[in-house]
Write an enzyme that holds these catalytic residues in place. Structure first.
Site, PDB file in Angstrom:
ATOM      1  N   ASP A  70       0.858  -1.176   0.000  1.00  0.00           N
ATOM      2  CA  ASP A  70       0.000   0.000   0.000  1.00  0.00           C
ATOM      3  C   ASP A  70       0.906   1.242   0.000  1.00  0.00           C
ATOM      4  O   ASP A  70       2.119   1.163   0.192  1.00  0.00           O
ATOM      5  CB  ASP A  70      -0.972  -0.034   1.197  1.00  0.00           C
TER       6      ASP A  70
HETATM    7  C1  BGC Z   1      -5.210   3.044   0.216  1.00  0.00           C
HETATM    8  C2  BGC Z   1      -5.348   1.988  -0.843  1.00  0.00           C
HETATM    9  C3  BGC Z   1      -5.310   2.628  -2.213  1.00  0.00           C
HETATM   10  C4  BGC Z   1      -4.008   3.375  -2.351  1.00  0.00           C
HETATM   11  C5  BGC Z   1      -3.811   4.003  -3.718  1.00  0.00           C
HETATM   12  C6  BGC Z   1      -4.007   3.953  -0.030  1.00  0.00           C
HETATM   13  O1  BGC Z   1      -3.992   5.031   0.821  1.00  0.00           O
HETATM   14  O2  BGC Z   1      -5.091   2.428   1.480  1.00  0.00           O
HETATM   15  O3  BGC Z   1      -6.511   1.240  -0.636  1.00  0.00           O
HETATM   16  O4  BGC Z   1      -5.467   1.666  -3.204  1.00  0.00           O
HETATM   17  O5  BGC Z   1      -3.978   4.399  -1.375  1.00  0.00           O
HETATM   18  O6  BGC Z   1      -4.659   5.061  -3.919  1.00  0.00           O
END
Ligand code: BGC
Length: 761
Positions: free
Chosen positions: A288
């Protein structure tokens, strides 16, 4: 209970590449020959995922991070990008990689396509309330069509995190609290996003996230630590992830959370032992955002190098935006701290998915301007979004039968901050949507003629809340609209109140400790109720709310979540009886925040019941709140009524249980019912929940007719995992429960103990 079967979690029988057709073998051969040509740096480059960093219409960046990213793309040191969208933009970025890098390897383009791309469907929690797998799959397919037509080929969805805590704002993005329902929905979404063929230019590679346990953040506070027992991890958290693997999901994303002392992206147990080992997952795992960097903040890794080493060794294949892998992995390999085989394996996994997507045959495969024009916002997509929205609505109560609305000579006052809202119903995570593009409730109702509608805000929304820690979206001080609304309510035959949370009050980092109606809305509701009790309350929210006063005082309550672009039309269809509501809650609504975690599949405890001596307080309860929820998991009414009878459960020789039940539509409307099957393993070596969903069927039953519904329970439904993740099936007595809600079932017992034939008797 007797122990019958002991087995380990079995391998997936359908992963990305298991169908080893000749075609697939050729593709993989191409990957292998490419890998043989790649330098260590180029392989690490595939593991590097960058966020969009400059406006492609301007001059190329010449300094700072942006310039570094730009150069890395040209040097073949970037595997993919996120947050670049639109055919033109994607094409230009892809060209930078393909035309300049030594091997011309195309990049993969990811985006958070969570509940639609431009056309927004209901938020995932709302869609889950439909319990309609066909519709959910169709909705994911619609999102894929639009996003893929816009140049993208990878979505960071579905989020399959189970959660029992509505304080956690990301419950809006998941399928609720139940592992069985969550698994079915995970499968439907993966199949919807990916279709039958990843190389179809109207499908996306899906990503099951956030592996694992993120939905159990302590106190419902986003990004908080998680402490989860082995049985909860394996029986509750893991099943939807396993279902995603079985459905052939192309990728996984790990989480931000520390699970039992180990940041999940640095967990070999999760990623190597379970996901890539026991489950046989052959796709890749993306971290993530910054999460590799965050192993340092967690206090596990002391340096950037250590963070990179731990995460790659644990099986995190791709680094989203930390820049750690690209900076440190080549040296870590040269210093002998990371085995190059791990890098090769990660690069191979990423390249395989690119091949599956068809990017090696044509890097611009997803970049077709005509397709972009035809697909995005098409009539077909809008119609699909409206259909999904209707199916997501849940009729929570309808005591005096105020709904469906009888149109003759009705004077209806529609009151509340959500009445004319066109932005909030789009919900959170709607990055490519157009602000203010939803059909408002007012718009939807006005399309129905023959009713004397009037509309009042009562309490205003705050357009742009101050960007500080306490974000207020709904007015807490301005009472100027209340009197006018109350005046209108006095002379109306019926009042519809449109209240709830703003779309941005749930979602990532939107945790809340209070779950009542925000701002002055409760005051408005009570003021209107004081002059007219004929109220239909329509709720707009991204999570379960605590509304005990409304439950006791408002006759009719309709849960309308955040339903996306077609919100107002769908709600109006239900209010007017054009569609008979059929949704059921995928998550318990607690009576108060103090009841959280609130979920239906609890354990019995040793003291579940109030002693007959009422003075004794020594039983498991609260002294200031009942134990029952506001609305139970699986609850949801219809304009008609259903009666359950004739429940039978028979043990078969092969050990399975055949269940049958009759369901009759005893009301005056045709309607759809979600028939839910729960089991309780009465006595077991490890205590089991008092009720576990193990099957459901959504079916239409015409007024006055009945249907016989059958289920088969096999070891898959009857077994459970122990604390170490080992699978057991025990024989003995089970209670089988069937009904239209977890708190409204009929029951029968069945014994699965094999008959022991004693000779001579
Ligand atoms: C979130 C993810 C997301 C990623 C990209 C993160 O802050 O936890 O679920 O896919 O950002 O936007």
């Amino acid at each position: 209970m007797f122990l019958l079967v002991i087995a380990f979690g079995c391998k997936s029988n359908k992963t990305v590449s298991v169908t080893k057709t000749v075609d697939t073998l050729i593709k993989y051969d191409r990957v292998e020959s490419l890998i043989r040509k790649m330098t260590l740096e180029e392989k690490v480059g595939q593991m590097n995922l960058y966020n969009g960093f400059y406006d492609l219409t301007g001059p190329a960046p010449s300094d700072g991070d942006a310039a570094q990213k730009y150069d890395n793309i040209k040097d073949g040191l970037v595997g993919g990008m996120l947050n670049i969208r639109g055919v033109d933009q994607v094409r230009q970025m892809q060209k930078l990689a393909v035309d300049n890098s030594r091997l011309g390897i195309p990049m993969i383009f990811g985006y958070d396509v969570i509940h639609g791309y431009k056309t927004q469907s209901p938020i995932p929690l709302a869609e889950s309330a439909s319990w309609d797998m066909k519709a959910i799959k169709k909705s994911a397919a619609m999102a894929s069509r639009e996003a893929a037509a816009s140049g993208l080929n990878w979505t960071f969805a579905p989020m399959v995190d189970i959660s029992r805590d509505p304080r956690w704002g990301r419950v809006m993005e998941g399928a609720g609290e139940d592992p069985y329902l969550g698994s079915m929905i995970a499968k439907a979404r993966v199949e919807g996003f990916q279709g039958d063929d990843l190389s179809d230019p109207l499908t996306l590679a899906a990503c099951a996230k956030h592996f694992a346990g993120y939905g159990f953040s302590e106190g419902g506070r986003d990004y908080n630590s998680t402490d989860i027992s082995g049985t909860t991890l394996h029986n509750i958290v893991m099943p939807p992830f396993k279902a995603a693997v079985d459905a052939g999901v192309a990728t996984f994303m790990n989480g931000f959370n520390d699970l039992n002392g180990v940041p999940v992206n640095a967990s070999s147990y999760l990623q190597r032992d379970i996901l890539k080992g026991a489950w046989g997952f052959e796709g890749f795992v993306v971290s993530d955002w910054w999460s590799i960097k965050q192993t340092v903040t967690h206090g596990q890794s002391a340096t950037e190098e250590e963070a990179s080493m731990r995460c790659v060794n644990a099986g995190s294949d791709m680094d989203m935006e930390s820049y750690y892998y690209i900076k440190h992995l080549p040296k870590l390999v040269r210093d002998g701290k990371v085995d190059e085989a791990k890098i090769t394996d990660a690069a191979r996994r990423i390249l395989n998915i690119k091949f599956e997507l068809g990017l090696f045959d044509d890097p611009y495969k997803y970049c077709n301007v005509d397709r972009e024009k035809a697909e995005i916002g098409s009539d077909r997509n809008i119609a699909d979004a409206r259909d999904m929205a209707k199916r997501s609505i849940v009729l929570l109560q309808n005591e005096s039968g105020l709904l469906p609305l009888n149109r003759t000579n009705k004077k209806v006052a529609v009151i509340g901050p959500m009445v004319s809202e066109k932005n909030s119903p789009l919900g959170s995570w709607r990055l490519a949507s157009e602000d203010g593009s939803a059909v408002s409730l007012q718009g939807g109702l006005e399309s129905y003629k023959g009713v004397d509608w009037s509309f009042y805000q009562g309490v205003k929304l705050i357009d742009k809340p101050a960007a500080f820690i306490f974000e207020t979206y709904i007015n807490e001080t301005d009472r100027t609209g209340i009197d006018e609304a109350v005046e209108a309510a006095k002379s109306a035959d019926l009042v519809i109140m449109a209240l709830g949370e703003h779309g941005f009050q749930s979602g990532e980092a939107r945790s809340r400790t209070k779950l009542g109606l925000p701002g002055l809305q409760q005051e408005l509701l009570e003021a209107v109720h004081a002059v007219n009790e004929n109220i239909v309350l329509v709720l707009f929210n991204g999570r379960p709310l605590t509304l005990p006063w409304a439950k006791d005082n408002i006759p009719t309550i309709l849960e309308a979540w955040q339903l996306g672009n077609e919100s107002g039309n769908a709600i109006a269809d239900v209010i007017m009886g054009e569609y008979n509501p059929s949704g059921k809650l995928p998550m318990t609504f607690p009576r108060s925040v103090g009841q959280i975690p609130s979920y239906y599949n609890t354990k019995s405890t040793g003291r579940p019941d109030q002693p007959s001596d009422k003075d004794l307080v020594f039983w498991s309860h609260y002294s200031d709140e009942t134990l029952d929820p506001l609305y139970a998991f699986g609850h949801g009414l219809s304009y008609t009524t259903f009666e359950y009878s004739n429940l039978k459960a028979d043990k078969k020789e092969n050990g399975s249980i055949e269940v049958s039940v009759s369901v009759a539509n005893t009301g005056g409307y045709d309607g759809e019912e979600v028939i839910q099957l729960y089991i309780k393993d009465l006595y077991c070596s490890l205590t089991r929940p008092i009720k576990e969903l193990k099957g459901f069927r959504k079916t239409e039953i015409k007024s006055g007719r009945s249907k016989s519904i059958k289920f088969t329970l096999t070891d898959k439904e009857l077994g459970y995992f122990d604390n170490d993740g080992k699978w057991f099936v025990e024989t003995g007595e089970y209670e089988i429960m069937v009904g239209g809600s977890s708190d409204n079932v009929i029951k029968v017992k069945v014994d699965t103990t094999p008959v022991v034939v004693v000779e001579g008797k």
